[in-house]
Design an enzyme around this catalytic site. Structure first.
Site, mmCIF file in Angstrom:
data_model
loop_
_atom_site.group_PDB
_atom_site.id
_atom_site.type_symbol
_atom_site.label_atom_id
_atom_site.label_comp_id
_atom_site.label_asym_id
_atom_site.label_seq_id
_atom_site.Cartn_x
_atom_site.Cartn_y
_atom_site.Cartn_z
ATOM 1 N N ARG A 100 0.851 -1.179 0.000
ATOM 2 C CA ARG A 100 0.000 0.000 0.000
ATOM 3 C C ARG A 100 0.891 1.234 0.000
ATOM 4 O O ARG A 100 1.744 1.402 0.864
ATOM 5 C CB ARG A 100 -0.908 -0.002 1.229
ATOM 6 C CG ARG A 100 -1.756 1.263 1.319
ATOM 7 C CD ARG A 100 -2.616 1.270 2.570
ATOM 8 N NE ARG A 100 -3.315 2.543 2.666
ATOM 9 C CZ ARG A 100 -3.151 3.414 3.656
ATOM 10 N NH1 ARG A 100 -2.317 3.164 4.651
ATOM 11 N NH2 ARG A 100 -3.824 4.546 3.661
ATOM 12 N N HIS A 144 -2.814 11.098 0.805
ATOM 13 C CA HIS A 144 -2.356 10.663 2.120
ATOM 14 C C HIS A 144 -1.814 11.884 2.870
ATOM 15 O O HIS A 144 -0.612 12.072 3.024
ATOM 16 C CB HIS A 144 -1.269 9.598 1.983
ATOM 17 C CG HIS A 144 -0.991 8.857 3.271
ATOM 18 N ND1 HIS A 144 -1.211 7.502 3.410
ATOM 19 C CD2 HIS A 144 -0.532 9.282 4.466
ATOM 20 C CE1 HIS A 144 -0.877 7.122 4.643
ATOM 21 N NE2 HIS A 144 -0.462 8.196 5.301
ATOM 22 N N GLU A 190 -7.231 8.376 6.236
ATOM 23 C CA GLU A 190 -7.602 8.968 7.527
ATOM 24 C C GLU A 190 -8.262 10.333 7.365
ATOM 25 O O GLU A 190 -7.841 11.324 7.965
ATOM 26 C CB GLU A 190 -6.372 9.109 8.428
ATOM 27 C CG GLU A 190 -5.819 7.800 8.917
ATOM 28 C CD GLU A 190 -4.678 7.961 9.904
ATOM 29 O OE1 GLU A 190 -4.245 6.945 10.479
ATOM 30 O OE2 GLU A 190 -4.211 9.111 10.115
ATOM 31 N N ASN A 331 -7.713 2.416 9.726
ATOM 32 C CA ASN A 331 -6.411 2.463 10.383
ATOM 33 C C ASN A 331 -6.671 2.334 11.878
ATOM 34 O O ASN A 331 -7.292 3.207 12.481
ATOM 35 C CB ASN A 331 -5.681 3.772 10.086
ATOM 36 C CG ASN A 331 -5.314 3.917 8.627
ATOM 37 O OD1 ASN A 331 -5.528 3.009 7.824
ATOM 38 N ND2 ASN A 331 -4.759 5.060 8.273
ATOM 39 N N TYR A 333 -5.093 1.368 15.792
ATOM 40 C CA TYR A 333 -3.918 1.183 16.643
ATOM 41 C C TYR A 333 -4.261 0.803 18.083
ATOM 42 O O TYR A 333 -3.457 0.195 18.760
ATOM 43 C CB TYR A 333 -3.060 2.451 16.635
ATOM 44 C CG TYR A 333 -2.381 2.688 15.304
ATOM 45 C CD1 TYR A 333 -1.117 2.174 15.046
ATOM 46 C CD2 TYR A 333 -3.009 3.420 14.290
ATOM 47 C CE1 TYR A 333 -0.488 2.378 13.824
ATOM 48 C CE2 TYR A 333 -2.395 3.618 13.068
ATOM 49 C CZ TYR A 333 -1.131 3.096 12.838
ATOM 50 O OH TYR A 333 -0.517 3.290 11.623
ATOM 51 N N GLU A 399 -3.861 0.187 8.183
ATOM 52 C CA GLU A 399 -2.729 0.442 9.071
ATOM 53 C C GLU A 399 -2.988 -0.225 10.409
ATOM 54 O O GLU A 399 -4.076 -0.113 10.969
ATOM 55 C CB GLU A 399 -2.501 1.946 9.298
ATOM 56 C CG GLU A 399 -2.006 2.694 8.087
ATOM 57 C CD GLU A 399 -1.709 4.155 8.376
ATOM 58 O OE1 GLU A 399 -1.509 4.506 9.568
ATOM 59 O OE2 GLU A 399 -1.685 4.958 7.429
#
Length: 512
Positions: A100, A144, A190, A331, A333, A399
């Site tokens: 990606r 991005h 994002e 994404n 985390y 991500e």
């Protein structure tokens, strides 16, 4: 929407009866054959060559050169612009199935509109060809966090509807020139965090903010601009998706989607107000974009709390945005615990954080009492939420990774355990019916991090930024991920098993 609130409450109440601890042992073969595993980067973070071959400045060039990243910038970065063949070979050696990356709008169309830069066109053709010839799927992001500075100067970037037209024209160039080899397109990375950081707090480009959210910006309105920029981003995404579906999809047979940042939010206590606040946080973080994309309008709670500050869709716009995706990308985390703070609604001037009426920032920073968590089961719960609230759309995890300080230690056991846990949680989600199609570890290389420059690291491969050759060196996590991807039919139980078998992996094999 009341039905979504019921879904959220159901998930919270039943969290104890869902298998959320992840599986201890699994292999690549436990995932569907068409499920794709890869890793990712983005243009400004890895390419370098910022002033070469006709590339124009982006908003990130302007920001990093202002000294606000501790003197770090992406002028050279990982120099993938010159080292892309070596990096693709490293991907092959690692066993990646997909890569990606993003296209730099500033490299392809330096002024944001007008002539295409032939050198930029050549670079991305070369990169895509190199990936394709080595059996690695290119997954391309169009935006991005960076766009040409010329468009910010000309009309204020995403604050103007002109951006919809220019972004669509840029996407058209990409589809026309690369779409015969690229099957997976993402319009924005994002999007929700991009507008929050760039148009509310202003701590990232294009640096728009105003009190109470930020005080160091020379322009901006934190109370309105995040919502206006989001509205234009959604319209631009929908415009690009319609272009692709009407002009290219039948011939190229690809897919188009949009990427959102996602925490899994949990109430700090079982008090009703905290449970409602956690749901509200989901609406403001995810529903802000997902509701228009799936249902054609913003969440009811946002319309209630924001009033005229929230732009309204016309019927035409609502129908354009609704269903304008083949997949959604996330994404992810970690998790955050949420406390209600409805007193913020009494503020005379409110920003996005105050509009949510939650205790978020203080709790996020309260690591000492574990209010911020990277427990892998949060990913499983997030995917279950998308299944229940949004009809189980195709999803890619774009991500997922663990931060560490950027240093020369290659023994990143915590990152190994993080990846092992989250891939295991993802497998649980799939077994529970999630429509997730792929997983991309962040990041392939130690690179210029948008939240920390070269001070922090997420990479599978270490790069000493003071080394003129920028040699890539594999960390333990690179060996683990490679072992997982290559060793078919053999269970992986994470670091302990891998530690005993590292004799079959040599650092020399991976080094370039």
């Amino acid at each position: 929407m009341l039905s979504l609130s019921h879904i959220f409450l159901f998930l919270l109440v039943n969290i104890s009866v869902v298998e959320v601890l992840g599986v201890d042992k699994f292999s690549r073969d436990d995932f569907p054959p068409d499920f794709v595993f890869g890793s990712g980067t983005s243009a400004y973070q890895v390419e370098g060559a910022a002033n070469e071959d006709g590339r124009g400045p982006s908003i990130w060039d302007s920001f990093s050169h202002s000294g606000k990243m501790h003197g770090d910038d992406g002028d050279i970065a990982c120099d993938q612009y010159h080292k892309y063949k070596d990096d693709v070979q490293l991907m092959v050696d690692t066993g990646l199935e997909a890569y990606r990356f993003s296209i730099s709008w500033s490299r392809l169309i330096p002024n944001g509109r007008g002539p295409v830069n032939p050198k930029g066109l050549q670079y991305y053709n070369n990169l895509i060809n190199e990936l394709s010839s080595n059996g690695i799927q290119p997954h391309v992001t169009l935006h991005h966090s960076d766009f040409p500075q010329a468009l910010e100067d000309k009309y204020g970037g995403w604050l103007s509807r002109e951006m919809v037209k220019d972004f669509t024209a840029y996407a058209d160039v990409c589809f026309r020139n690369f779409g015969d080899r690229v099957l997976h397109w993402t319009t924005m990375n994002e999007a929700n965090i991009f507008v929050k950081a760039g148009y509310e707090s202003g701590f990232l480009p294009p640096e728009h903010c105003s009190p109470p959210s930020g005080t160091n910006c020379s322009r901006g309105n934190s109370s309105t601009e995040p919502y206006l920029a989001t509205h234009h981003i959604l319209l631009a995404h929908a415009s690009v998706a319609r272009l692709y579906k009407e002009k290219y999809q039948d011939q190229q047979h690809g897919f188009i989607g949009i990427d959102l940042f996602a925490f899994w939010f949990l109430p700090l206590t079982n008090k009703t107000e905290d449970v409602i606040a956690a749901r509200r946080a989901m609406d403001f973080q995810i529903g802000w974009y997902a509701d228009p994309l799936v249902y054609g309008d913003y969440p009811d709670v946002m319309k209630k709390y924001l009033g005229s500050r929230l732009p309204a869709f016309t019927n035409f716009e609502s129908n354009l945005v609704k269903g304008s995706f083949d997949f959604l990308a996330l994404n992810y985390y970690g998790m955050l615990y949420i406390k209600d703070d409805s007193s913020k609604l009494n503020m005379e001037v409110r920003d996005l954080d105050a509009d949510m009426a939650i205790g978020l920032t203080a709790i996020q920073n309260d690591i000492s009492v574990n209010k911020f968590s990277i427990e892998p089961w949060g990913l499983q719960e997030l995917l279950e939420y998308f299944k229940q609230a949004y009809g189980n759309p195709p999803i890619y995890i774009h991500e997922n990774g663990k931060r560490s300080l950027h240093n020369s230690s290659l023994e990143d056991e915590p990152r190994v355990n993080y990846l092992h846990g989250h891939i295991g949680a993802l497998l649980n989600a799939l077994r529970n019916g999630s429509n997730t199609r792929g997983y991309f570890q962040w990041s392939f290389l130690d690179l210029f991090e948008l939240l920390g420059g070269y001070e922090s690291s997420y990479g599978l491969y270490y790069i000493d930024m003071d080394d003129p050759d920028l040699k890539r060196q594999p960390k333990l996590s690179a060996h683990w991920y490679s072992h997982f991807l290559k060793t078919k039919g053999v269970s992986s139980d994470g670091f302990i098993k891998l530690e005993k078998n590292l004799t079959s992996f040599s650092h020399a094999h991976f080094s370039q």
